[in-house]
Design an enzyme around this catalytic site. Structure first.
Site, mmCIF file in Angstrom:
data_model
loop_
_atom_site.group_PDB
_atom_site.id
_atom_site.type_symbol
_atom_site.label_atom_id
_atom_site.label_comp_id
_atom_site.label_asym_id
_atom_site.label_seq_id
_atom_site.Cartn_x
_atom_site.Cartn_y
_atom_site.Cartn_z
ATOM 1 N N VAL A 189 0.865 -1.184 0.000
ATOM 2 C CA VAL A 189 0.000 0.000 0.000
ATOM 3 C C VAL A 189 0.902 1.235 0.000
ATOM 4 O O VAL A 189 1.114 1.900 1.012
ATOM 5 C CB VAL A 189 -0.961 -0.013 1.212
ATOM 6 C CG1 VAL A 189 -2.068 1.042 1.036
ATOM 7 C CG2 VAL A 189 -1.595 -1.387 1.387
ATOM 8 N N HIS A 190 1.431 1.532 -1.170
ATOM 9 C CA HIS A 190 2.519 2.505 -1.318
ATOM 10 C C HIS A 190 2.169 3.921 -0.844
ATOM 11 O O HIS A 190 2.869 4.499 -0.017
ATOM 12 C CB HIS A 190 2.933 2.608 -2.797
ATOM 13 C CG HIS A 190 3.203 1.319 -3.474
ATOM 14 N ND1 HIS A 190 4.409 0.645 -3.389
ATOM 15 C CD2 HIS A 190 2.419 0.576 -4.295
ATOM 16 C CE1 HIS A 190 4.361 -0.452 -4.124
ATOM 17 N NE2 HIS A 190 3.178 -0.543 -4.680
ATOM 18 N N ASP A 191 1.108 4.483 -1.390
ATOM 19 C CA ASP A 191 0.936 5.925 -1.359
ATOM 20 C C ASP A 191 0.683 6.563 -0.003
ATOM 21 O O ASP A 191 1.194 7.669 0.253
ATOM 22 C CB ASP A 191 -0.189 6.316 -2.335
ATOM 23 C CG ASP A 191 0.244 6.109 -3.780
ATOM 24 O OD1 ASP A 191 -0.629 5.965 -4.646
ATOM 25 O OD2 ASP A 191 1.470 6.081 -4.041
#
Ligand code: RIB
Ligand code: CA
Length: 314
Positions: free
Chosen positions: A240-242
């Site tokens: 869940v990068h952002d």
């Protein structure tokens, strides 16, 4: 001495929703003074990333302005990531249509005007850096006005190629301009974001929350995670990068950060879009231009996400 509540950072979130962008919007809405959302082509074409950003503001019940920006990179051809996010850019849930139109198609002007009229704005780009580069080129004074840039991108390895991460790979010329802008820069790259996975037990915490928002976000995370677990042999859920780029500002205690010199490769046949990170102990290495996040307390960070979703769940 009573504990003082930290002042929420004033930010503009520049995004390409995108499943993880959607989660970042929730965290930004809960933990920052979210001055505006700007959209860029990336995970999906601009019309869809803009639509998806508007849908997220509806689901959160917020009237944050949404301004669309660049529909293609500075030089590179437009390329998207439907193989990860689906044709809509936000596949996997029964989402409503947007209730309102975009506030303008002039994200660059919005970024420039807002940063000139408001002290201490953080730019938080979590998609290709086209809008940010265009704003910095049109208004060089921004470099000395903004509080800094906290971006999601890069890393010591890639995901679109072995060397390059998608956001920087999609528009290397823009990325090179941003990494060279001279002001405070925080980089949340794949080294830290791959530690932050939407594993089934974490997704279950979202689904256990009341209301439609939590149900839809859990469905989105299930879809997003399926594209990761089927394409990687060592991941238990989607990275869940952002939201990491947002929490780098709102929850700095959850991260380990190192100072590094980072430059973007724009010419390499095999390395275009790569972040060349100087990790040498050589004392003659180039002075750092970037705070690189290297570790996250993933359980605590995911609890921030669950609590943020809960705050908008009714
Ligand atoms: O490489 C991951 C990045 O590319 C994330 O921002 C994701 O949303 C995509 O834009
Ligand atoms: Ca993104």
């Amino acid at each position: 001495m009573p504990a003082t509540t930290p002042i929420p950072p004033s930010i503009i979130l520049d995004c390409d929703p995108g499943h993880d962008d959607a989660i970042a919007i929730v965290v930004a809405a809960q933990h920052t003074n979210l001055l505006g959302i700007t959209t860029v082509a990336g995970n999906a074409p601009l019309t869809l990333t803009t639509r998806n950003a508007l849908i997220m503001t509806d689901l959160l019940g917020i009237d944050t302005p949404v301004h669309s920006g660049a529909e293609r990179p500075l030089v590179a051809p437009p390329r998207h990531a439907g193989y990860v996010h689906g044709a809509s850019g936000l596949d996997g849930a029964d989402l409503p249509e947007p209730s309102r139109p975009v506030d303008s198609n002039h994200a660059i002007d919005f970024i420039i005007d807002t940063c000139r009229n408001t002290e201490g704005v953080w730019l938080v780009p979590i998609g290709p850096l086209t809008n940010i580069a265009l704003a910095l080129r049109a208004a060089p004074d921004l470099a000395g006005r903004i509080a800094g840039i906290s971006l999601m991108g890069g890393g010591t390895f890639g995901n679109r190629t072995a060397a390059a991460e998608f956001n920087l790979w999609a528009d290397p010329e823009a990325a090179a301009m941003v990494f060279d802008y001279g002001g405070p820069l925080m980089m949340s790259g794949l080294d830290v974001t791959h530690q932050f996975q939407a594993t089934p037990d974490r997704v279950d915490k979202v689904r256990a929350l009341p209301g439609r928002l939590a149900e839809l976000l859990a469905d989105l995370l299930v879809f997003f995670s399926h594209t990761y677990t089927t394409r990687h042999d060592d991941m238990g859920g989607a990275a869940v990068h952002d939201p990491i780029a947002v929490m780098a500002l709102t929850h700095p205690e959850l991260f380990t950060v190192v100072r590094r010199h980072v430059v973007i490769e724009v010419w390499g046949e095999h390395t275009r879009g790569m972040t060349l990170i100087d990790q040498r102990s050589l004392i003659e290495r180039r002075p750092p231009n970037c705070d690189m996040l290297t570790h996250v307390d993933a359980d605590a960070a995911f609890d921030v996400i669950v609590r943020a979703i809960a705050a908008f769940s009714r």
